[in-house]
Scaffold this motif. Structure first.
Motif, short mmCIF file in Angstrom:
data_model
loop_
_atom_site.label_atom_id
_atom_site.label_comp_id
_atom_site.label_asym_id
_atom_site.label_seq_id
_atom_site.Cartn_x
_atom_site.Cartn_y
_atom_site.Cartn_z
N CYS A 1 -2.66 1.85 -3.26
CA CYS A 1 -3.98 1.33 -3.57
C CYS A 1 -4.20 0.01 -2.86
O CYS A 1 -3.25 -0.67 -2.44
N GLY B 1 -8.52 4.48 2.84
CA GLY B 1 -8.64 4.36 1.39
C GLY B 1 -9.97 4.86 0.88
O GLY B 1 -11.02 4.53 1.45
N ILE C 1 0.84 -1.20 0.00
CA ILE C 1 0.00 0.00 0.00
C ILE C 1 0.87 1.25 0.00
O ILE C 1 0.60 2.23 -0.70
N CYS D 1 -9.90 0.79 -3.75
CA CYS D 1 -9.60 2.00 -2.99
C CYS D 1 -8.26 2.59 -3.39
O CYS D 1 -7.29 1.86 -3.64
N GLU D 2 -8.23 3.91 -3.42
CA GLU D 2 -6.97 4.64 -3.54
C GLU D 2 -6.59 5.17 -2.16
O GLU D 2 -7.44 5.67 -1.42
N LEU D 3 -5.32 5.04 -1.82
CA LEU D 3 -4.85 5.45 -0.49
C LEU D 3 -4.98 6.96 -0.30
O LEU D 3 -4.56 7.75 -1.15
#
Length: 209
Positions: A86, A159, A81, A141-143
């Motif tokens: 992500c 996220g 991550i 999810c994007e961090l």
């Protein structure tokens, strides 16, 4: 009025770490399971379950997964991550619970848990991380941020959900997923898990005027 039940008050300082963990994880139940797939900057896929997990906001929808170290070594999930920013979070249900348990194994770094558990990985739609083909639902999810939890080996990953995948059979006419069709599995204490039990509706009271 309900009759009061006897209460035992326990100071956490009087328990060792193992006893405190067993007590608190038996009280914060059932916990949803985030079955998280990630990918390293070298393209190595990873898949692991985490039960310190929940949704923390809407519009945008943000999820929180708290990831601890393993024997003072950063887990592959957290490292990935950090590198690729992500993660794909899957719902665990009856169909894949045994495979989820396999991916919880303490494999050496770099192991591909998709292969170890006999799972098929398919590409993410909007993120680099692959997803589990047979999971009932997946939230890509994007961090947003990594937040170390003070005084612990845990790091919270926040996220933002950028894509949702749900099996058609799980979606109801309202657009929400049917809990009975989704059949999620939750985590209890120690090696115990739970399946979905009774579902009931409880309307929230509204003040008049």
């Amino acid at each position: 009025m309900l009759e009061p039940e006897p209460i035992r008050s326990i100071n956490p300082d009087t328990l060792d770490g193992g006893a405190l963990y067993r007590l608190c994880t038996s009280l914060v139940v059932p916990r949803p399971i985030a079955w998280v797939s990630t990918i390293s900057s070298e393209g190595q896929a990873n898949l692991a379950p985490f039960s310190f997990f929940n949704a923390v906001s809407d519009q945008p929808v943000v999820l929180m997964v708290s990831i601890g170290a393993r024997r003072d070594r950063e887990k592959d999930t957290l490292r990935n991550i950090r590198q690729t920013r992500c993660l794909a979070v899957h719902v665990v249900n009856d169909r894949v619970v045994e495979q989820m348990n396999i991916t919880a194994t303490d494999y050496p770094p770099g192991t591909n848990e998709f292969e170890a558990a006999g799972l098929t990985a398919v590409p993410g739609s909007r993120i680099e991380a692959p997803r589990v083909r047979d999971a009932a639902a997946c939230l890509e999810c994007e961090l947003l941020e990594l937040i170390p939890v003070p005084g612990t080996t845990f790091t919270m990953a926040l996220g933002q959900v950028v894509m949702v995948h749900v099996q058609e059979r799980c979606l109801g006419p309202s657009g929400a997923a049917s809990a009975e069709a989704l059949r999620p599995v939750g985590k209890l204490a120690l090696n115990d898990y739970t399946r979905l039990g009774e579902v009931f509706e409880l309307l929230r009271p509204r003040l008049l005027g």
